[in-house]
Design an enzyme around this catalytic site. Structure first.
Site, PDB file in Angstrom:
ATOM      1  N   ILE A 101       0.914  -1.360  -0.269  1.00 10.14           N
ATOM      2  CA  ILE A 101      -0.062   0.153  -0.070  1.00 10.14           C
ATOM      3  C   ILE A 101       0.971   1.345  -0.564  1.00 10.14           C
ATOM      4  CG2 ILE A 101      -0.028  -0.159   2.619  1.00 10.14           C
ATOM      5  CD1 ILE A 101      -2.907   1.275   2.229  1.00 10.14           C
ATOM      6  N   CYS A 102       0.515   2.406  -0.474  1.00  8.33           N
ATOM      7  CA  CYS A 102       0.778   3.732  -0.065  1.00  8.33           C
ATOM      8  C   CYS A 102       2.038   3.522  -1.651  1.00  8.33           C
ATOM      9  CB  CYS A 102       1.562   4.193   0.885  1.00  8.33           C
ATOM     10  SG  CYS A 102       1.423   5.474   1.631  1.00  8.33           S
ATOM     11  N   ALA A 103       3.138   3.854  -0.592  1.00  9.20           N
ATOM     12  CA  ALA A 103       4.857   4.087  -1.739  1.00  9.20           C
ATOM     13  C   ALA A 103       5.087   2.141  -1.491  1.00  9.20           C
ATOM     14  CB  ALA A 103       5.554   4.755  -0.705  1.00  9.20           C
ATOM     15  N   TYR A 122       0.652   5.247  -4.337  1.00 10.80           N
ATOM     16  CA  TYR A 122       0.384   7.099  -3.824  1.00 10.80           C
ATOM     17  C   TYR A 122       0.996   7.361  -5.464  1.00 10.80           C
ATOM     18  CZ  TYR A 122       0.690  10.965  -0.561  1.00 10.80           C
ATOM     19  OH  TYR A 122       0.304  12.064  -0.857  1.00 10.80           O
TER      20      TYR A 122
END
Length: 180
Positions: A101-103, A122
């Protein structure tokens, strides 16, 4: 019962990490939070978390899912760790779930797992990986690779992981208890 491993490095995103571990435990899924190093680790917002164990201690255990939370510099620490890269490649080759998730989808991309695959992250985190078919959806599944955009999508991401490991009924039960 299927099991999960969530990795935590200094500088990982606390909201994502805690949401994932919390919702899986609500579902009764045995989940291990493993730190890249021993002891309490400060996340990206300065909140200290004490992992259950270290990555070294569980490196040769079997899990059905591995999850990488985002955040910086946590994602860079995950990406620079040869154990992490080897483990996610090994789990993918064994047709196990690999999620980020995200980066943290950058770690999957750096390991070559996202070449030709659909993924989300992200914004701009996968710009340096032209072989990834970047999507803007909150959640993207491509086979057993699951990615999500960021802290705001953490709960939906965690619920999807619960569904993949424990089924739709368990996901619905956990979600109902959240009073969303």
């Amino acid at each position: 019962m299927k099991t999960a491993l969530v990795l935590f490095a200094a500088g990982s995103e606390e909201l994502e990490t805690v949401s994932i571990v919390n919702l899986m435990r609500r579902a009764g899924i045995p989940v291990t939070l493993a730190g890249l190093t021993s002891g309490a680790l400060a996340g990206s917002r300065g909140i200290s978390l004490l992992p259950d164990t270290t990555l070294d201690a569980v490196l040769h255990d079997s899990f059905d899912l591995i999850v990488l939370p985002g955040g910086q510099p946590g994602t860079r620490h995950l990406m620079a760790d040869a154990r992490v890269l080897q483990l996610i490649k090994q789990m993918a080759s064994q047709d196990k779930f690999v999620a980020a998730i995200c980066a943290a989808p950058m770690v999957l991309a750096a390991a070559g797992l996202l070449d030709g695959k659909r993924a989300t992250c992200y914004p701009t985190c996968l710009d340096d990986y032209p072989k990834v078919r970047v999507q803007t959806s909150a959640l993207v599944e491509d086979g057993k690779l699951i990615t999500s955009r960021g802290p705001g999508t953490a709960m939906d991401f965690a619920l999807l992981l619960v569904e993949r490991l424990a089924g739709k009924l368990k996901r619905d039960e956990v979600e109902a208890g959240l009073v969303r």
